[in-house]
Design a protein around this motif. Structure first.
Motif, PDB file in Angstrom:
ATOM      1  N   MET A 105     101.293  16.059 110.631  1.00  0.00           N
ATOM      2  CA  MET A 105     100.159  16.948 110.908  1.00  0.00           C
ATOM      3  C   MET A 105      98.955  16.169 111.423  1.00  0.00           C
ATOM      4  O   MET A 105      98.317  16.557 112.393  1.00  0.00           O
ATOM      5  N   LEU A 106      98.664  15.062 110.749  1.00  0.00           N
ATOM      6  CA  LEU A 106      97.516  14.243 111.164  1.00  0.00           C
ATOM      7  C   LEU A 106      97.725  13.660 112.561  1.00  0.00           C
ATOM      8  O   LEU A 106      96.786  13.608 113.363  1.00  0.00           O
ATOM      9  N   SER A 107      98.945  13.245 112.858  1.00  0.00           N
ATOM     10  CA  SER A 107      99.234  12.672 114.180  1.00  0.00           C
ATOM     11  C   SER A 107      99.091  13.711 115.282  1.00  0.00           C
ATOM     12  O   SER A 107      98.546  13.414 116.354  1.00  0.00           O
ATOM     13  N   SER A 167      95.412   6.140  94.481  1.00  0.00           N
ATOM     14  CA  SER A 167      94.104   5.795  95.062  1.00  0.00           C
ATOM     15  C   SER A 167      94.022   6.196  96.536  1.00  0.00           C
ATOM     16  O   SER A 167      92.999   6.711  96.993  1.00  0.00           O
ATOM     17  N   LEU A 168      95.098   5.953  97.273  1.00  0.00           N
ATOM     18  CA  LEU A 168      95.101   6.286  98.701  1.00  0.00           C
ATOM     19  C   LEU A 168      94.972   7.790  98.923  1.00  0.00           C
ATOM     20  O   LEU A 168      94.212   8.236  99.784  1.00  0.00           O
ATOM     21  N   TYR A 169      95.687   8.569  98.138  1.00  0.00           N
ATOM     22  CA  TYR A 169      95.621  10.020  98.328  1.00  0.00           C
ATOM     23  C   TYR A 169      94.323  10.616  97.789  1.00  0.00           C
ATOM     24  O   TYR A 169      93.839  11.618  98.304  1.00  0.00           O
ATOM     25  N   VAL A 170      93.747   9.988  96.765  1.00  0.00           N
ATOM     26  CA  VAL A 170      92.417  10.426  96.319  1.00  0.00           C
ATOM     27  C   VAL A 170      91.398  10.163  97.425  1.00  0.00           C
ATOM     28  O   VAL A 170      90.531  11.001  97.708  1.00  0.00           O
ATOM     29  N   ALA A 171      91.493   9.002  98.076  1.00  0.00           N
ATOM     30  CA  ALA A 171      90.597   8.702  99.203  1.00  0.00           C
ATOM     31  C   ALA A 171      90.801   9.704 100.331  1.00  0.00           C
ATOM     32  O   ALA A 171      89.827  10.177 100.945  1.00  0.00           O
ATOM     33  N   MET A 172      92.054  10.063 100.600  1.00  0.00           N
ATOM     34  CA  MET A 172      92.322  11.052 101.642  1.00  0.00           C
ATOM     35  C   MET A 172      91.760  12.419 101.250  1.00  0.00           C
ATOM     36  O   MET A 172      91.245  13.157 102.093  1.00  0.00           O
ATOM     37  N   ILE A 208      95.215   9.027 108.717  1.00  0.00           N
ATOM     38  CA  ILE A 208      96.532   8.533 109.130  1.00  0.00           C
ATOM     39  C   ILE A 208      96.785   7.150 108.522  1.00  0.00           C
ATOM     40  O   ILE A 208      97.873   6.874 108.010  1.00  0.00           O
ATOM     41  N   ALA A 209      95.781   6.281 108.555  1.00  0.00           N
ATOM     42  CA  ALA A 209      95.929   4.941 107.972  1.00  0.00           C
ATOM     43  C   ALA A 209      96.221   5.033 106.477  1.00  0.00           C
ATOM     44  O   ALA A 209      97.089   4.309 105.960  1.00  0.00           O
ATOM     45  N   GLY A 237      87.737   9.802 114.188  1.00  0.00           N
ATOM     46  CA  GLY A 237      87.719   8.674 113.258  1.00  0.00           C
ATOM     47  C   GLY A 237      88.208   9.060 111.871  1.00  0.00           C
ATOM     48  O   GLY A 237      88.963   8.315 111.232  1.00  0.00           O
ATOM     49  N   VAL A 238      87.807  10.217 111.403  1.00  0.00           N
ATOM     50  CA  VAL A 238      88.258  10.705 110.089  1.00  0.00           C
ATOM     51  C   VAL A 238      89.760  10.947 110.105  1.00  0.00           C
ATOM     52  O   VAL A 238      90.472  10.573 109.157  1.00  0.00           O
ATOM     53  N   ILE A 239      90.259  11.553 111.171  1.00  0.00           N
ATOM     54  CA  ILE A 239      91.701  11.809 111.271  1.00  0.00           C
ATOM     55  C   ILE A 239      92.467  10.486 111.312  1.00  0.00           C
ATOM     56  O   ILE A 239      93.496  10.329 110.644  1.00  0.00           O
TER      57      ILE A 239
END
Length: 175
Positions: free
Chosen positions: A132-134, A45-50, A28-29, A22-24
């Motif tokens: 990498m995530l995929s 914001s998206l990369y801070v969340a990641m 990816i999302a 789920g985290v991975i």
């Protein structure tokens, strides 16, 4: 290992596996959303969340996944290297741990740092993280399939590939 204890470890292993996947998938999302926007504040914001996901879950989640798998392997009839599917899952788990510990976390940190400067990210950064995530997600799904299908049979550790020891020749005594 006692049945109840084994069940507790199995539940921990399943929960950690599902949580890790789920985290991975969430990462990816976030990666896909970051690749598909030109709004630099949103990218930040998206990369801070990641980065939060990477800090809180990548390494501990993978470590829990591997630890519970090893405990189950040692405490059940399946063993760690008695069956091909278990051995392959062990290798996958160790590879995911190494990738998360030594590569993915730092790639996420670097991407978050660049996004924090409110400058456009290189497409190679986005594509590399997504790739990498995929691959990690695909390996996690493959490991889950191995748990269900249990393919390939036992590992034969005997030399020569036979299931029975070779018959010894008896010397005739000369008197």
């Amino acid at each position: 290992m006692e049945r109840r204890v084994r069940q507790v470890w199995m539940v921990l292993h399943i929960i950690s596996s599902i949580g890790w996947l789920g985290v991975i998938l969430a990462a990816i999302a976030l990666s896909v959303a970051g690749m598909n926007t030109d709004d630099l504040d949103r990218v930040n914001s998206l990369y801070v969340a990641m980065e939060v996901l990477a800090t809180a879950f990548f390494l501990p989640g993978t470590l829990l996944l591997v630890l519970t798998g090893v405990v189950l392997g040692l405490g059940t009839k399946w063993g760690l290297v008695k069956w091909w599917w278990v051995a392959v899952k062990l290798v996958i788990g160790l590879a995911l741990f190494a990738a998360g510990a030594f590569n993915l976390r730092f790639a996420v940190y670097n991407a978050a740092e660049k996004a924090g400067q409110l400058q456009p990210l290189d497409s190679s950064v986005d594509v590399s993280l997504f790739g990498m995530l995929s691959v990690m997600a695909a390996l996690g799904v493959f490991a889950a399939l191995l748990s269900v299908l249990k393919p390939w049979g036992r590992i034969n550790w005997r030399r020569g590939g036979t299931d029975k020891p070779a018959a010894r020749k008896v010397r005739e005594s000369t008197s």
